[in-house]
Design a protein around this motif. Sequence first.
Motif, PDB file in Angstrom:
ATOM      1  N   TYR A  72      76.698  11.526  20.144  1.00  0.00           N
ATOM      2  CA  TYR A  72      75.622  10.662  20.283  1.00  0.00           C
ATOM      3  C   TYR A  72      75.796   9.581  21.267  1.00  0.00           C
ATOM      4  CZ  TYR A  72      72.003   7.269  19.463  1.00  0.00           C
ATOM      5  OH  TYR A  72      70.983   6.297  19.548  1.00  0.00           O
TER       6      TYR A  72
ATOM      7  N   HIS B 219      76.340  10.995  24.788  1.00  0.00           N
ATOM      8  CA  HIS B 219      75.100  11.484  25.478  1.00  0.00           C
ATOM      9  C   HIS B 219      74.056  10.145  25.663  1.00  0.00           C
ATOM     10  CE1 HIS B 219      76.667  15.534  26.273  1.00  0.00           C
ATOM     11  NE2 HIS B 219      77.064  15.632  24.793  1.00  0.00           N
ATOM     12  N   THR B 220      74.197   9.064  24.811  1.00  0.00           N
ATOM     13  CA  THR B 220      73.131   8.140  25.041  1.00  0.00           C
ATOM     14  C   THR B 220      73.607   6.841  25.651  1.00  0.00           C
ATOM     15  OG1 THR B 220      73.780   7.536  22.908  1.00  0.00           O
ATOM     16  CG2 THR B 220      72.018   8.866  22.954  1.00  0.00           C
ATOM     17  N   ARG B 221      74.837   6.668  25.923  1.00  0.00           N
ATOM     18  CA  ARG B 221      75.249   5.461  26.354  1.00  0.00           C
ATOM     19  C   ARG B 221      75.878   5.771  27.844  1.00  0.00           C
ATOM     20  NH1 ARG B 221      72.328   3.147  22.922  1.00  0.00           N
ATOM     21  NH2 ARG B 221      72.975   2.767  20.724  1.00  0.00           N
ATOM     22  N   SER B 222      75.213   5.233  28.816  1.00  0.00           N
ATOM     23  CA  SER B 222      75.716   5.601  30.125  1.00  0.00           C
ATOM     24  C   SER B 222      77.050   4.877  30.437  1.00  0.00           C
ATOM     25  CB  SER B 222      74.688   4.955  31.197  1.00  0.00           C
ATOM     26  OG  SER B 222      74.629   3.677  30.933  1.00  0.00           O
TER      27      SER B 222
ATOM     28  N   ARG C 296      79.946   7.180  30.130  1.00  0.00           N
ATOM     29  CA  ARG C 296      80.123   8.382  31.066  1.00  0.00           C
ATOM     30  C   ARG C 296      80.870   8.004  32.206  1.00  0.00           C
ATOM     31  NH1 ARG C 296      73.708   9.025  30.852  1.00  0.00           N
ATOM     32  NH2 ARG C 296      73.775   9.896  29.136  1.00  0.00           N
TER      33      ARG C 296
END
Length: 141
Positions: A75, A78-81, A84
């Motif tokens: 989670y 994939h949701t917190r840039s 990345r």
Amino acid sequence: MNGKTLKKVCLIGLINGIMLGFLMKWMEMYSGKQVYQLLLNVDFLPVIGTIPWSEATLFLFHLLASLTITFSYVYILHTRSIFRKWKTYTLAICIITPAILLYFPLSLLSQTEVAHPFDLAAFFLWSLLHLIYALFLPKAI
């Protein structure tokens, strides 16, 4: 998260949890440090702790925790840039660190015999095996 991804995340969480559990049990048998007992211990929890659970049920509780960690990792990834930009291993270590630090309250609160809270060898084994778990997490994802 589609069905295929959900199945993959569940499988990874279960495999990593089983791997950690078996490594903990093996290390406990080899070293005598009761880290596996600590991993499965719930005797300090109200209501749940008073029930004499089987080892298989306690291991299932551990696998549910592994699934929670795996889903949290996916989670956040994939949701917190911001993550990345970081390496995925950094995120995995950040997520597993609270589980490593749980060694102290879990061993202090335990009403049965588990690894001593100030046993550095047991804490090292606990930490090492959880870090191995953290390193396998991004590799599997």
